[in-house]
Design a protein around this motif. Structure first.
Motif, PDB file in Angstrom:
ATOM      1  N   ALA A 154       5.033   4.252  -4.336  1.00 55.28           N
ATOM      2  CA  ALA A 154       3.685   4.792  -4.123  1.00 55.28           C
ATOM      3  C   ALA A 154       3.667   5.798  -2.982  1.00 55.28           C
ATOM      4  CB  ALA A 154       2.713   3.652  -3.837  1.00 55.28           C
ATOM      5  N   CYS A 155       4.444   5.539  -1.939  1.00 53.57           N
ATOM      6  CA  CYS A 155       4.534   6.478  -0.811  1.00 53.57           C
ATOM      7  C   CYS A 155       5.130   7.810  -1.254  1.00 53.57           C
ATOM      8  CB  CYS A 155       5.385   5.872   0.308  1.00 53.57           C
ATOM      9  SG  CYS A 155       4.590   4.534   1.206  1.00 53.57           S
ATOM     10  N   GLU A 156       6.136   7.752  -2.102  1.00 56.44           N
ATOM     11  CA  GLU A 156       6.753   8.980  -2.607  1.00 56.44           C
ATOM     12  C   GLU A 156       5.750   9.782  -3.439  1.00 56.44           C
ATOM     13  OE1 GLU A 156      10.074   7.364  -4.663  1.00 56.44           O
ATOM     14  OE2 GLU A 156      11.286   7.048  -2.839  1.00 56.44           O
ATOM     15  N   THR A 157       4.961   9.082  -4.244  1.00 58.46           N
ATOM     16  CA  THR A 157       3.920   9.750  -5.030  1.00 58.46           C
ATOM     17  C   THR A 157       2.854  10.342  -4.115  1.00 58.46           C
ATOM     18  OG1 THR A 157       4.277   8.200  -6.866  1.00 58.46           O
ATOM     19  CG2 THR A 157       2.201   9.444  -6.847  1.00 58.46           C
ATOM     20  N   PRO A 194      -1.229   4.208  -1.307  1.00 60.23           N
ATOM     21  CA  PRO A 194      -0.041   3.534  -0.761  1.00 60.23           C
ATOM     22  C   PRO A 194      -0.343   2.708   0.492  1.00 60.23           C
ATOM     23  CG  PRO A 194       0.461   5.802  -1.325  1.00 60.23           C
ATOM     24  CD  PRO A 194      -1.020   5.668  -1.433  1.00 60.23           C
ATOM     25  N   PHE A 195      -1.290   3.171   1.286  1.00 60.65           N
ATOM     26  CA  PHE A 195      -1.641   2.438   2.499  1.00 60.65           C
ATOM     27  C   PHE A 195      -2.468   1.191   2.174  1.00 60.65           C
ATOM     28  CE2 PHE A 195      -1.388   7.002   3.879  1.00 60.65           C
ATOM     29  CZ  PHE A 195      -0.121   6.880   4.422  1.00 60.65           C
ATOM     30  N   PHE A 196      -3.290   1.264   1.131  1.00 58.48           N
ATOM     31  CA  PHE A 196      -3.982   0.064   0.669  1.00 58.48           C
ATOM     32  C   PHE A 196      -2.962  -0.974   0.188  1.00 58.48           C
ATOM     33  CE2 PHE A 196      -7.679   3.013  -0.715  1.00 58.48           C
ATOM     34  CZ  PHE A 196      -8.191   3.007   0.575  1.00 58.48           C
ATOM     35  N   MET A 197      -1.966  -0.505  -0.540  1.00 54.61           N
ATOM     36  CA  MET A 197      -0.917  -1.396  -1.039  1.00 54.61           C
ATOM     37  C   MET A 197      -0.120  -1.992   0.109  1.00 54.61           C
ATOM     38  SD  MET A 197       0.300   0.978  -4.268  1.00 54.61           S
ATOM     39  CE  MET A 197       1.635  -0.096  -4.775  1.00 54.61           C
ATOM     40  N   GLY A 198       0.101  -1.196   1.150  1.00 50.46           N
ATOM     41  CA  GLY A 198       0.792  -1.713   2.328  1.00 50.46           C
ATOM     42  C   GLY A 198       0.011  -2.826   2.996  1.00 50.46           C
ATOM     43  N   CYS A 199      -1.320  -2.668   3.054  1.00 53.61           N
ATOM     44  CA  CYS A 199      -2.164  -3.722   3.627  1.00 53.61           C
ATOM     45  C   CYS A 199      -2.150  -4.977   2.770  1.00 53.61           C
ATOM     46  CB  CYS A 199      -3.593  -3.214   3.788  1.00 53.61           C
ATOM     47  SG  CYS A 199      -3.808  -1.988   5.095  1.00 53.61           S
ATOM     48  N   ASP A 200      -2.085  -4.796   1.447  1.00 54.74           N
ATOM     49  CA  ASP A 200      -2.096  -5.941   0.534  1.00 54.74           C
ATOM     50  C   ASP A 200      -0.881  -6.843   0.715  1.00 54.74           C
ATOM     51  OD1 ASP A 200      -4.498  -5.195  -0.580  1.00 54.74           O
ATOM     52  OD2 ASP A 200      -3.603  -4.143  -2.290  1.00 54.74           O
ATOM     53  N   THR A 201       0.222  -6.299   1.236  1.00 58.07           N
ATOM     54  CA  THR A 201       1.419  -7.120   1.431  1.00 58.07           C
ATOM     55  C   THR A 201       1.238  -8.145   2.544  1.00 58.07           C
ATOM     56  OG1 THR A 201       2.429  -5.635   3.081  1.00 58.07           O
ATOM     57  CG2 THR A 201       2.860  -5.155   0.739  1.00 58.07           C
ATOM     58  N   LYS A 202       0.306  -7.884   3.451  1.00 56.21           N
ATOM     59  CA  LYS A 202       0.040  -8.750   4.620  1.00 56.21           C
ATOM     60  C   LYS A 202       1.228  -8.799   5.592  1.00 56.21           C
ATOM     61  CE  LYS A 202      -4.066 -10.243   3.237  1.00 56.21           C
ATOM     62  NZ  LYS A 202      -4.178  -9.546   1.957  1.00 56.21           N
ATOM     63  N   ALA A 203       2.267  -7.998   5.340  1.00 57.62           N
ATOM     64  CA  ALA A 203       3.405  -7.916   6.268  1.00 57.62           C
ATOM     65  C   ALA A 203       2.931  -7.204   7.528  1.00 57.62           C
ATOM     66  CB  ALA A 203       4.561  -7.168   5.631  1.00 57.62           C
ATOM     67  N   PRO A 204       3.039  -7.829   8.703  1.00 60.78           N
ATOM     68  CA  PRO A 204       2.436  -7.287   9.933  1.00 60.78           C
ATOM     69  C   PRO A 204       2.759  -5.823  10.211  1.00 60.78           C
ATOM     70  CG  PRO A 204       3.227  -9.499  10.329  1.00 60.78           C
ATOM     71  CD  PRO A 204       3.685  -9.126   8.948  1.00 60.78           C
ATOM     72  N   VAL A 208       1.171  -3.507   7.599  1.00 57.52           N
ATOM     73  CA  VAL A 208      -0.281  -3.435   7.775  1.00 57.52           C
ATOM     74  C   VAL A 208      -0.620  -2.497   8.936  1.00 57.52           C
ATOM     75  CG1 VAL A 208      -2.351  -4.731   8.400  1.00 57.52           C
ATOM     76  CG2 VAL A 208      -0.738  -5.692   6.760  1.00 57.52           C
ATOM     77  N   GLN A 209       0.118  -2.628  10.030  1.00 51.72           N
ATOM     78  CA  GLN A 209      -0.123  -1.772  11.194  1.00 51.72           C
ATOM     79  C   GLN A 209       0.090  -0.301  10.857  1.00 51.72           C
ATOM     80  OE1 GLN A 209       2.322  -3.233  14.390  1.00 51.72           O
ATOM     81  NE2 GLN A 209       1.304  -5.234  14.435  1.00 51.72           N
ATOM     82  N   LEU A 210       1.209  -0.006  10.182  1.00 54.21           N
ATOM     83  CA  LEU A 210       1.488   1.377   9.794  1.00 54.21           C
ATOM     84  C   LEU A 210       0.393   1.924   8.877  1.00 54.21           C
ATOM     85  CD1 LEU A 210       5.332   1.146   9.071  1.00 54.21           C
ATOM     86  CD2 LEU A 210       4.256   2.498  10.872  1.00 54.21           C
ATOM     87  N   SER A 211      -0.054   1.092   7.946  1.00 52.07           N
ATOM     88  CA  SER A 211      -1.066   1.523   6.978  1.00 52.07           C
ATOM     89  C   SER A 211      -2.403   1.787   7.652  1.00 52.07           C
ATOM     90  CB  SER A 211      -1.215   0.461   5.881  1.00 52.07           C
ATOM     91  OG  SER A 211      -0.001   0.288   5.161  1.00 52.07           O
ATOM     92  N   ILE A 212      -2.814   0.877   8.535  1.00 54.92           N
ATOM     93  CA  ILE A 212      -4.093   1.063   9.224  1.00 54.92           C
ATOM     94  C   ILE A 212      -4.050   2.303  10.106  1.00 54.92           C
ATOM     95  CG2 ILE A 212      -5.682   0.096  10.929  1.00 54.92           C
ATOM     96  CD1 ILE A 212      -5.134  -2.637   9.829  1.00 54.92           C
ATOM     97  N   ALA A 260     -13.829   6.153   0.927  1.00 55.64           N
ATOM     98  CA  ALA A 260     -14.454   5.358   1.980  1.00 55.64           C
ATOM     99  C   ALA A 260     -14.795   3.954   1.471  1.00 55.64           C
ATOM    100  CB  ALA A 260     -15.711   6.050   2.491  1.00 55.64           C
ATOM    101  N   GLY A 261     -15.295   3.877   0.224  1.00 52.42           N
ATOM    102  CA  GLY A 261     -15.604   2.579  -0.362  1.00 52.42           C
ATOM    103  C   GLY A 261     -14.366   1.719  -0.531  1.00 52.42           C
ATOM    104  N   ASN A 262     -13.265   2.313  -0.980  1.00 51.85           N
ATOM    105  CA  ASN A 262     -12.012   1.572  -1.139  1.00 51.85           C
ATOM    106  C   ASN A 262     -11.451   1.142   0.210  1.00 51.85           C
ATOM    107  OD1 ASN A 262     -12.133   1.799  -3.888  1.00 51.85           O
ATOM    108  ND2 ASN A 262     -10.705   3.511  -4.024  1.00 51.85           N
ATOM    109  N   LEU A 263     -11.636   1.991   1.211  1.00 51.78           N
ATOM    110  CA  LEU A 263     -11.182   1.643   2.552  1.00 51.78           C
ATOM    111  C   LEU A 263     -11.935   0.421   3.073  1.00 51.78           C
ATOM    112  CD1 LEU A 263      -9.694   2.037   5.198  1.00 51.78           C
ATOM    113  CD2 LEU A 263     -11.266   3.896   5.763  1.00 51.78           C
ATOM    114  N   LEU A 264     -13.232   0.378   2.852  1.00 47.40           N
ATOM    115  CA  LEU A 264     -14.021  -0.778   3.277  1.00 47.40           C
ATOM    116  C   LEU A 264     -13.583  -2.044   2.546  1.00 47.40           C
ATOM    117  CD1 LEU A 264     -17.589   0.778   3.508  1.00 47.40           C
ATOM    118  CD2 LEU A 264     -16.152  -0.006   5.389  1.00 47.40           C
TER     119      LEU A 264
END
Length: 327
Positions: A39-42, A75-85, A88-92, A109-113
Motif C-alpha cells: 500500500a505504501c508503494e501504491t 496506507p497510514f490507516f492500514m498502519g494504524c490498524d496493525t496496532k504495532a506501536p 502507529v506512530q509513523l502513521s499518525i 477527514a471523515g476516514n481520519l476521524l
C-alpha cells in the motif's frame, strides 16, 4: 518544465517528508505486514502522479493532493490498524503532516476521524490522537455537524480515562475545541454582516441612480403599505414558533434559522447543559464514527465541575455570540 520549478520550497519539503514516511512505514511493515508495504508503494505512486508537472500546472500541489487524499492516506490507516506501536506512530505523524499542509478533502477527514476513533477504543496513542484532533479542527472547517459531534465525544471519552496525562491533554483539547466552535460562529456572523452591508450599499447605489421619483402622495401611500406589511410580518413572526422539534421521541428543539456553525454551537451548548444536569445528551454520542450504537453513560458521568468550567468559558469569552446571532 520540471516539477521542482512549479513548487515552493515549503511544498518540496512537505513532499519529501511525505515520501520518506512511506519509506519508513514500508520498511517497518516489510516482514510482518506485507500488505501495508504494498500500500505504501501504491501511495508513493499516487503522490508522484499528483506532483507531476501536468497536475501542478493545472491544480497546484495542495489541490492535487487533496483530490487524492483519501487514497494517499490509506496506507497510514492500514498502519494504524496493525496496532504495532512503531507503525502507529509513523502513521499518525504522516497524517498530522497532511493535516497541517491542509491537503485533505472531506472524505479523507471523515476516514481520519474513523481511524482515530478506532485507536481510541483500543487505547493506543491517546495523546497523539488528541493532538491530531486539535490540528484537524484548527487548520480547516472540514469537520462539522455530526462529525464534529463525534469528534467532541471522542475527546470526552479520553477525558474520562484514569491516565492523568491523557486526562489533562483531553481537558485542554476540549477547551480548544470549544474555542473553535464559537470562533466559527463569530466568523460566520462577520461574513454574513459584510454580505448584508454590500447588498445594502448596492441597493442604495441602485436607488440613487434611478431616474424615477415618487410623488409625495405615492411615497405616503408606499410608506403606509410598508408599515402595514411590517406590522403583519411582525405579528406573524411573533406567532410563529422560533424553534422546531428535531425528533418526536425526545424533548429536543433547535432554532429554525441558524446558519451551520451556529447550529453546531447551539447543539453543543444544549448538550453541555444536559450533561451538567445529569441528563443524556442529544447531539453528542459515544458511539462509533460509523454510526454504531451510542453508549452515553460515560458522557453523563463527566464531572459537573468540568461542564460548568466549559459553560463559564463560553459565557465569558463569547457573550457577543448570544447577542449578535439571529435565530
Amino acid at each position: 518544465m520540471a516539477s521542482e520549478e512549479l513548487m515552493s520550497s515549503q511544498e518540496k519539503r512537505f513532499l519529501d517528508e511525505l515520501l520518506q514516511h512511506y519509506n519508513l512505514l514500508a520498511t517497518e511493515a516489510k516482514k510482518k505486514h506485507p500488505h501495508v508495504k504494498e500500500a505504501c508503494e501504491t501511495g508513493q505512486i499516487r503522490v508522484r502522479n499528483a506532483s507531476s508537472p501536468r497536475m501542478l500546472a493545472a491544480m497546484g500541489l495542495r489541490a492535487a493532493l487533496s483530490a487524492e487524499s483519501q487514497q494517499i492516506l490509506e496506507p497510514f490507516f492500514m498502519g494504524c490498524d496493525t496496532k504495532a506501536p512503531k507503525m502507529v506512530q509513523l502513521s499518525i505523524n504522516a497524517m498530522q503532516k497532511m493535516v497541517i499542509f491542509e491537503c485533505l478533502n472531506s472524505a479523507a477527514a471523515g476516514n481520519l476521524l474513523l481511524c482515530l476513533w478506532t485507536l481510541m477504543e483500543g487505547g493506543v496513542e491517546e495523546v497523539k490522537i488528541l493532538q491530531t484532533v486539535t490540528l484537524l479542527l484548527t487548520t480547516n472547517r472540514l469537520v462539522a455537524a455530526e462529525q464534529l459531534a463525534r469528534t467532541i465525544s471522542l475527546c470526552f471519552r479520553l477525558h474520562y480515562t484514569k491516565n492523568p496525562t491523557t486526562n489533562n491533554t483531553a481537558s485542554a483539547t476540549i477547551r480548544q475545541l470549544v474555542t473553535v466552535i464559537f470562533e466559527r460562529v463569530q466568523a460566520e456572523e462577520k461574513a454574513e454582516k459584510e454580505k448584508r452591508e454590500k447588498e445594502k450599499s448596492a441597493s442604495i447605489s441602485s436607488a440613487s441612480s434611478s431616474s424615477s421619483v415618487s410623488s409625495p402622495t405615492e411615497a405616503s401611500e408606499a410608506g403606509s403599505t410598508n408599515t402595514t406589511a411590517t406590522t403583519t410580518t411582525t405579528s406573524k413572526s411573533q406567532a410563529e414558533r422560533l424553534f422546531e422539534p428535531v425528533t418526536s421521541s425526545q424533548c429536543r428543539y433547535r432554532p429554525m434559522k441558524l446558519k451551520p456553525a451556529a447550529v453546531d454551537a447551539f447543539n453543543f451548548l444544549q448538550d453541555l447543559i444536559q450533561i451538567i444536569n445529569g441528563e443524556a445528551p442529544f447531539w453528542l454520542s459515544t458511539g462509533g464514527i460509523g454510526g454504531g450504537s451510542a453508549d452515553q453513560h460515560s458522557l453523563v458521568e463527566i464531572a459537573k465541575t468540568f461542564g460548568l468550567e466549559l459553560l463559564e468559558l463560553i459565557i465569558d469569552q463569547y457573550a457577543d455570540v448570544f447577542h449578535n446571532v439571529n435565530a
